[in-house]
Design an enzyme around this catalytic site. Sequence first.
Site, PDB file in Angstrom:
ATOM      1  N   HIS A 151      15.399  14.766  11.238  1.00  8.49           N
ATOM      2  CA  HIS A 151      14.614  15.633  10.353  1.00  8.49           C
ATOM      3  C   HIS A 151      15.126  15.635   8.920  1.00  8.49           C
ATOM      4  O   HIS A 151      14.401  16.031   8.013  1.00  8.49           O
ATOM      5  CB  HIS A 151      14.600  17.065  10.903  1.00  8.49           C
ATOM      6  CG  HIS A 151      13.838  17.179  12.173  1.00  8.49           C
ATOM      7  ND1 HIS A 151      12.529  17.581  12.215  1.00  8.49           N
ATOM      8  CD2 HIS A 151      14.190  16.919  13.456  1.00  8.49           C
ATOM      9  CE1 HIS A 151      12.103  17.580  13.474  1.00  8.49           C
ATOM     10  NE2 HIS A 151      13.091  17.181  14.239  1.00  8.49           N
ATOM     11  N   ASP A 191      10.009  13.728   7.601  1.00 10.53           N
ATOM     12  CA  ASP A 191       9.292  14.984   7.772  1.00 10.53           C
ATOM     13  C   ASP A 191       8.481  14.954   9.072  1.00 10.53           C
ATOM     14  O   ASP A 191       7.941  13.907   9.456  1.00 10.53           O
ATOM     15  CB  ASP A 191       8.367  15.205   6.570  1.00 10.53           C
ATOM     16  CG  ASP A 191       7.666  16.537   6.622  1.00 10.53           C
ATOM     17  OD1 ASP A 191       8.366  17.569   6.620  1.00 10.53           O
ATOM     18  OD2 ASP A 191       6.422  16.543   6.677  1.00 10.53           O
TER      19      ASP A 191
END
Length: 86
Positions: A61, A65
């Site tokens: 992450h 995204d």
Amino acid sequence: TSSGRASVPDASLMATPVINQPQVAILDVEAVTKRPVVITDDGNDSIAIRPMVILGLSWDHRALDGVLAAQFLASVKKQLEEWGGG
């Protein structure tokens, strides 16, 4: 198989694939199996047997995204559903 930024493992026995650093994503492709699914034709539902596959995507992450990951999986799903198989 792995090269570059992402991996696709040869076979999966894990529920969640593990990312191999420095890669940022890994796509887990389960075995294709026949499963019952609901098919809708002109508003009428029926149950049919279709080949299905479970795809699991894990990503870092910090580098990717979640929206991009979801778009990627949606693109893979669409290509598999539209593929003629030949």
